[in-house]
Design an enzyme around this catalytic site. Structure first.
Site, PDB file in Angstrom:
ATOM      1  N   THR A  99       0.869  -1.232   0.016  1.00  0.00           N
ATOM      2  CA  THR A  99      -0.008   0.000  -0.094  1.00  0.00           C
ATOM      3  C   THR A  99       0.852   1.234   0.054  1.00  0.00           C
ATOM      4  O   THR A  99       2.190   1.175   0.039  1.00  0.00           O
ATOM      5  CB  THR A  99      -0.989   0.045   1.225  1.00  0.00           C
ATOM      6  OG1 THR A  99      -0.009   0.485   2.330  1.00  0.00           O
ATOM      7  CG2 THR A  99      -1.404  -1.266   1.663  1.00  0.00           C
ATOM      8  N   LYS A 123       6.856   3.249   1.223  1.00  0.00           N
ATOM      9  CA  LYS A 123       8.020   4.237   1.711  1.00  0.00           C
ATOM     10  C   LYS A 123       7.799   5.107   2.786  1.00  0.00           C
ATOM     11  O   LYS A 123       8.567   5.699   3.351  1.00  0.00           O
ATOM     12  CB  LYS A 123       8.623   5.062   0.518  1.00  0.00           C
ATOM     13  CG  LYS A 123       8.990   4.246  -0.784  1.00  0.00           C
ATOM     14  CD  LYS A 123       9.400   5.374  -1.814  1.00  0.00           C
ATOM     15  CE  LYS A 123       8.086   5.695  -2.592  1.00  0.00           C
ATOM     16  NZ  LYS A 123       7.490   4.663  -3.647  1.00  0.00           N
ATOM     17  N   VAL A 152      12.929   1.514  -3.309  1.00  0.00           N
ATOM     18  CA  VAL A 152      13.803   2.333  -4.013  1.00  0.00           C
ATOM     19  C   VAL A 152      14.274   1.730  -5.529  1.00  0.00           C
ATOM     20  O   VAL A 152      14.524   0.533  -5.255  1.00  0.00           O
ATOM     21  CB  VAL A 152      15.159   2.632  -3.368  1.00  0.00           C
ATOM     22  CG1 VAL A 152      16.120   3.370  -4.484  1.00  0.00           C
ATOM     23  CG2 VAL A 152      14.883   3.630  -1.918  1.00  0.00           C
ATOM     24  N   ALA A 154      12.303   0.403  -7.477  1.00  0.00           N
ATOM     25  CA  ALA A 154      11.565  -0.979  -7.834  1.00  0.00           C
ATOM     26  C   ALA A 154      12.412  -2.262  -7.851  1.00  0.00           C
ATOM     27  O   ALA A 154      12.188  -2.975  -8.774  1.00  0.00           O
ATOM     28  CB  ALA A 154      10.765  -0.733  -9.314  1.00  0.00           C
ATOM     29  N   LEU A 156      15.694  -2.527  -8.385  1.00  0.00           N
ATOM     30  CA  LEU A 156      17.232  -2.310  -8.786  1.00  0.00           C
ATOM     31  C   LEU A 156      17.905  -2.630  -7.476  1.00  0.00           C
ATOM     32  O   LEU A 156      17.798  -2.124  -6.249  1.00  0.00           O
ATOM     33  CB  LEU A 156      17.488  -0.746  -9.320  1.00  0.00           C
ATOM     34  CG  LEU A 156      16.898  -0.481 -10.814  1.00  0.00           C
ATOM     35  CD1 LEU A 156      17.163   0.978 -11.189  1.00  0.00           C
ATOM     36  CD2 LEU A 156      17.438  -1.585 -11.708  1.00  0.00           C
ATOM     37  N   GLY A 207       0.442   5.520 -18.543  1.00  0.00           N
ATOM     38  CA  GLY A 207       0.637   4.813 -17.132  1.00  0.00           C
ATOM     39  C   GLY A 207       1.799   5.149 -16.292  1.00  0.00           C
ATOM     40  O   GLY A 207       2.104   4.361 -15.423  1.00  0.00           O
ATOM     41  N   GLU A 210       1.293   8.738 -11.555  1.00  0.00           N
ATOM     42  CA  GLU A 210      -0.036   8.678 -10.909  1.00  0.00           C
ATOM     43  C   GLU A 210      -1.331   9.174 -11.383  1.00  0.00           C
ATOM     44  O   GLU A 210      -1.098  10.222 -12.170  1.00  0.00           O
ATOM     45  CB  GLU A 210       0.223   9.279  -9.509  1.00  0.00           C
ATOM     46  CG  GLU A 210       1.401   8.616  -8.679  1.00  0.00           C
ATOM     47  CD  GLU A 210       1.078   7.205  -8.198  1.00  0.00           C
ATOM     48  OE1 GLU A 210       0.088   6.972  -7.899  1.00  0.00           O
ATOM     49  OE2 GLU A 210       1.993   6.388  -8.295  1.00  0.00           O
ATOM     50  N   ASP A 221       7.940  12.166  -3.685  1.00  0.00           N
ATOM     51  CA  ASP A 221       8.287  10.549  -3.595  1.00  0.00           C
ATOM     52  C   ASP A 221       9.907  10.576  -4.054  1.00  0.00           C
ATOM     53  O   ASP A 221      10.253   9.760  -3.239  1.00  0.00           O
ATOM     54  CB  ASP A 221       7.526   9.975  -4.944  1.00  0.00           C
ATOM     55  CG  ASP A 221       7.436   8.495  -4.903  1.00  0.00           C
ATOM     56  OD1 ASP A 221       6.998   7.962  -3.792  1.00  0.00           O
ATOM     57  OD2 ASP A 221       7.940   7.912  -6.028  1.00  0.00           O
ATOM     58  N   LYS A 225      12.586   8.629  -1.503  1.00  0.00           N
ATOM     59  CA  LYS A 225      13.723   7.631  -1.893  1.00  0.00           C
ATOM     60  C   LYS A 225      14.959   8.276  -1.259  1.00  0.00           C
ATOM     61  O   LYS A 225      15.879   7.348  -0.941  1.00  0.00           O
ATOM     62  CB  LYS A 225      13.450   7.568  -3.307  1.00  0.00           C
ATOM     63  CG  LYS A 225      12.167   6.573  -3.625  1.00  0.00           C
ATOM     64  CD  LYS A 225      12.153   6.600  -5.261  1.00  0.00           C
ATOM     65  CE  LYS A 225      10.884   6.050  -5.527  1.00  0.00           C
ATOM     66  NZ  LYS A 225      10.439   6.054  -7.023  1.00  0.00           N
ATOM     67  N   GLY A 340       7.309   0.010 -12.248  1.00  0.00           N
ATOM     68  CA  GLY A 340       6.401  -1.083 -12.992  1.00  0.00           C
ATOM     69  C   GLY A 340       6.094  -2.128 -12.093  1.00  0.00           C
ATOM     70  O   GLY A 340       6.896  -2.614 -11.067  1.00  0.00           O
TER      71      GLY A 340
HETATM   72  N1  LIG Z   1       3.436   0.933  -8.969  1.00  0.00           N
HETATM   73  C1  LIG Z   1       4.895   0.955  -9.295  1.00  0.00           C
HETATM   74  O1  LIG Z   1       5.612   0.770 -10.369  1.00  0.00           O
HETATM   75  C2  LIG Z   1       5.343   0.932  -7.943  1.00  0.00           C
HETATM   76  C3  LIG Z   1       6.921   0.806  -7.987  1.00  0.00           C
HETATM   77  C4  LIG Z   1       7.649   0.881  -6.849  1.00  0.00           C
HETATM   78  C5  LIG Z   1       7.018   1.087  -5.657  1.00  0.00           C
HETATM   79  N2  LIG Z   1       5.405   1.312  -5.650  1.00  0.00           N
HETATM   80  C6  LIG Z   1       5.010   1.328  -4.245  1.00  0.00           C
HETATM   81  O2  LIG Z   1       3.966   0.430  -3.972  1.00  0.00           O
HETATM   82  C7  LIG Z   1       2.941   0.709  -3.160  1.00  0.00           C
HETATM   83  C8  LIG Z   1       1.483   0.367  -3.806  1.00  0.00           C
HETATM   84  O3  LIG Z   1       1.606   0.883  -5.240  1.00  0.00           O
HETATM   85  P1  LIG Z   1       0.397   0.499  -6.324  1.00  0.00           P
HETATM   86  O4  LIG Z   1       0.824   1.166  -7.607  1.00  0.00           O
HETATM   87  O5  LIG Z   1       0.155  -0.922  -6.090  1.00  0.00           O
HETATM   88  O6  LIG Z   1      -0.619   1.288  -5.873  1.00  0.00           O
HETATM   89  P2  LIG Z   1      -2.503   1.424  -5.921  1.00  0.00           P
HETATM   90  O7  LIG Z   1      -2.659   0.650  -7.266  1.00  0.00           O
HETATM   91  O8  LIG Z   1      -2.844   2.570  -5.589  1.00  0.00           O
HETATM   92  O9  LIG Z   1      -2.867   0.317  -4.694  1.00  0.00           O
HETATM   93  C9  LIG Z   1      -2.506   0.440  -3.437  1.00  0.00           C
HETATM   94  C10 LIG Z   1      -3.503  -0.623  -2.603  1.00  0.00           C
HETATM   95  O10 LIG Z   1      -3.328  -0.413  -1.371  1.00  0.00           O
HETATM   96  C11 LIG Z   1      -4.523  -0.687  -0.704  1.00  0.00           C
HETATM   97  N3  LIG Z   1      -4.729  -0.057   0.598  1.00  0.00           N
HETATM   98  C12 LIG Z   1      -4.980   1.432   0.980  1.00  0.00           C
HETATM   99  N4  LIG Z   1      -4.710   1.440   2.397  1.00  0.00           N
HETATM  100  C13 LIG Z   1      -4.987   0.132   2.744  1.00  0.00           C
HETATM  101  C14 LIG Z   1      -4.839  -0.377   4.116  1.00  0.00           C
HETATM  102  N5  LIG Z   1      -4.967   0.420   5.084  1.00  0.00           N
HETATM  103  N6  LIG Z   1      -4.991  -1.697   4.073  1.00  0.00           N
HETATM  104  C15 LIG Z   1      -4.801  -2.404   3.236  1.00  0.00           C
HETATM  105  N7  LIG Z   1      -4.902  -1.965   1.878  1.00  0.00           N
HETATM  106  C16 LIG Z   1      -4.792  -0.772   1.437  1.00  0.00           C
HETATM  107  C17 LIG Z   1      -5.696   0.002  -1.722  1.00  0.00           C
HETATM  108  O11 LIG Z   1      -6.807  -0.502  -1.312  1.00  0.00           O
HETATM  109  P3  LIG Z   1      -8.107  -0.231  -2.330  1.00  0.00           P
HETATM  110  O12 LIG Z   1      -7.938  -1.140  -3.549  1.00  0.00           O
HETATM  111  O13 LIG Z   1      -9.379  -0.450  -1.488  1.00  0.00           O
HETATM  112  O14 LIG Z   1      -8.025   1.361  -2.949  1.00  0.00           O
HETATM  113  C18 LIG Z   1      -5.086  -0.579  -2.993  1.00  0.00           C
HETATM  114  O15 LIG Z   1      -5.480  -2.010  -3.084  1.00  0.00           O
HETATM  115  C19 LIG Z   1       2.927   2.263  -3.119  1.00  0.00           C
HETATM  116  O16 LIG Z   1       3.787   2.503  -1.697  1.00  0.00           O
HETATM  117  C20 LIG Z   1       3.957   2.695  -3.981  1.00  0.00           C
HETATM  118  O17 LIG Z   1       4.710   3.854  -4.111  1.00  0.00           O
HETATM  119  C21 LIG Z   1       4.564   1.314  -6.706  1.00  0.00           C
END
Ligand SMILES: NC(=O)c1ccc[n+]([C@@H]2O[C@H](COP(=O)([O-])OP(=O)(O)OC[C@H]3O[C@@H](n4cnc5c(N)ncnc54)[C@H](OP(=O)(O)O)[C@@H]3O)[C@@H](O)[C@H]2O)c1
Length: 355
Positions: A99, A123, A152, A154, A156, A207, A210, A221, A225, A340
Site C-alpha cells: 500500500t 516508503k 527504491v 523498484a 534495482l 500509465g 500517478e 516521492d 527515496k 512497474g
Molecule cells: N506501481 C509501481 O510501479 C510501484 C513501484 C515501486 C513502488 N511502488 C509502491 O508500491 C505501493 C503500492 O503501489 P500501487 O501502484 O500498487 O498502488 P495502488 O494501485 O494505488 O494500490 C494500493 C493498494 O493499497 C490498498 N490500501 C490502501 N490502504 C490500505 C490499508 N490500510 N490496508 C490495506 N490495503 C490498503 C488499496 O486498497 P483499495 O483497492 O481499496 O483502494 C489498493 O489496493 C506504493 O507504496 C507505491 O509507492 C509502486
C-alpha cells in the site's frame, strides 16, 4: 458463503506464511507471482485492500483473492491477519505491505518488534519522519527483517549494494541520480518541440504517472527515496532536511485533480523558459536527487551537460550514481527500469524468499 480455495501447500506447516496488504497494481502483480512455482514455499494466509480482507490460516489461493475481496464481508482489521500468521505454524511470519498507506507504515516497527518480518513497497515509514526511521532501527535489532528492496528503484539493487559496500567498510560520500520513472521519461522526452503539458498528458495516458500527476511532479516521492538511501548510508537526515523543488505551480497545489488536469498548460511557460536557458548553456534539464558529502540533500531540476550520466538516460529508467571512499574516481552507477508492477512485485517476492 463462497467455497474457500485451499492452497496446495496447505497440508503441512509451511516454511513461510505471508499476508498481503494492498491489492492494487503492485499487489495484483504479487498475487500472480505467489501462484507460480517460485513461491511454492510460501503460504498466503490473508489479503486486504483498504476496505475488505480475507483471512484463512489454512491458506488462500492467490488467484481467488480478488473474488473473495469483492464478495466477502470482512472489514479491515489487522488483528485477524496477524492471528492467521500465528496459527499457520510457520517458521517465518511475514507482513507484505503493498500500500502507500502511512497508517499501515506506522505499524511496521510494532510488527517487527512482535516477531513478524515486514517486506514493503510502502516508503512512508523509512522515508518519513526521522523518529519512524529510528523506531525501525530499534525494531530490527531484535532479529526481525525489514525487506525494503521495493522502496527504491523498484528493486534495482541499490539498497543491497549500499549495505554490501558498508559491510566491507566502504562509505557513501555522495549520491546523485534520477529516482522517478515518470520524471525520467518526461525530461528525457522534453526538447522544447512540444509543450510540457502535452508530454505530461502522454505520460499519464501511458500509465507512467500517478492518476494525479502532482504526486510525481511535487518531488515528494523522490525526496522519500533520497531519505531512504541516505539513512541506509548512515546519514540520519530529518524529512525537513531535504530541499524539494516542486514542479507544481503554487496556484495549482490546492485544486482538485480534475481542475489540475484542465489547467496543465500553466506548467508550460516556466518550464519552457528553464529549457531555453539550459539549451543556451549547451545543457539539458533533469530532475535530480543529490546528497553531498556534508549531508546536504536536494531534489529538483538541474541543468546537466551532455557528458553527465543522466543526460544519456532513456525511457523511464532510473539512475543511482554512488561515490564512495572506494568508488571515488568514477561513481558506481546503477541504472535500469525503476518502476512497474512486475519488477516491484518481484522485489517483494525476492525479499520474502531471502528470509
Ligand atoms: N506501481 C509501481 O510501479 C510501484 C513501484 C515501486 C513502488 N511502488 C509502491 O508500491 C505501493 C503500492 O503501489 P500501487 O501502484 O500498487 O498502488 P495502488 O494501485 O494505488 O494500490 C494500493 C493498494 O493499497 C490498498 N490500501 C490502501 N490502504 C490500505 C490499508 N490500510 N490496508 C490495506 N490495503 C490498503 C488499496 O486498497 P483499495 O483497492 O481499496 O483502494 C489498493 O489496493 C506504493 O507504496 C507505491 O509507492 C509502486
Amino acid at each position: 458463503m463462497n467455497a474457500v480455495a485451499i492452497a496446495p501447500q496447505a497440508q503441512s506447516a509451511p516454511r513461510t506464511a505471508v499476508v498481503l496488504l494492498g491489492t492494487g497494481v503492485v499487489g495484483r502483480a504479487l498475487l500472480t507471482l505467489l501462484g507460480t512455482p517460485a513461491a511454492r514455499s510460501l503460504r498466503l494466509v490473508g489479503a486486504a485492500n483498504s476496505k475488505r480482507q480475507h483471512v484463512l490460516a489454512e491458506g488462500v489461493a492467490p488467484g481467488d483473492v480478488a473474488q473473495h475481496l469483492a464478495r466477502g464481508r470482512e472489514g479491515r482489521d489487522n488483528a485477524p491477519l496477524l492471528a492467521a500468521l500465528d496459527a499457520a505454524g510457520a517458521e517465518r511470519k511475514v507482513v507484505i505491505d503493498a500500500t502507500a498507506c502511512a497508517t499501515e507504515a506506522s505499524r511496521h516497527a510494532e510488527w517487527l518488534a512482535a516477531g513478524y518480518h515486514v517486506v514493503t513497497a510502502n516508503k512512508a515509514l523509512a522515508g518519513g519522519h526521522l523518529s519512524g526511521w529510528r523506531a525501525l532501527q530499534q525494531a530490527t535489532s531484535t532479529g526481525s527483517v525489514y525487506g525494503d528492496a521495493a522502496t527504491v528503484g523498484a528493486g534495482l539493487p541499490v539498497l543491497s549494494t549500499l549495505r554490501r559496500l558498508r559491510h566491507c567498510g566502504d562509505s557513501l560520500l555522495t549520491l546523485e541520480g534520477v529516482f522517478s520513472g515518470s520524471l525520467s521519461w518526461l525530461f528525457n522526452q522534453y526538447d522544447g518541440s512540444r509543450p510540457f503539458s502535452a508530454l505530461l498528458r502522454d505520460a499519464r495516458r501511458l500509465g507512467f504517472t500517478e492518476p494525479d500527476p502532482r504526486s510525481d511532479l511535487s518531488g515528494e516521492d523522490v525526496a522519500r527515496k533520497l531519505l531512504i538511501i541516505a539513512r541506509n548510508a548512515g546519514f540520519a537526515l530529518g524529512s525537513d532536511e531535504v530541499e524539494v523543488e516542486s514542479l507544481v505551480p503554487e496556484a495549482l497545489r490546492g485544486v482538485d485533480t480534475a481542475t489540475f488536469l484542465d489547467r496543465l498548460e500553466e506548467l508550460d511557460e516556466p518550464l519552457r523558459a528553464r529549457h531555453a536557458q539550459a539549451a543556451t548553456n549547451g545543457k539539458v534539464l533533469r530532475y535530480l536527487a543529490r546528497l553531498n558529502q556534508r549531508g546536504r540533500a536536494r531534489v529538483g531540476l538541474v541543468e546537466v551537460g551532455p557528458d553527465h550520466p543522466a543526460a544519456r538516460l532513456s525511457g523511464t529508467d532510473n539512475q543511482f550514481a554512488l561515490t564512495t571512499t572506494r568508488y571515488h574516481a568514477t561513481p558506481l552507477v546503477i541504472q535500469g527500469p525503476g518502476a512497474g508492477p512486475e519488477i516491484t512485485a518481484q522485489a517483494l517476492l525476492g525479499d520474502v524468499l531471502a528470509l
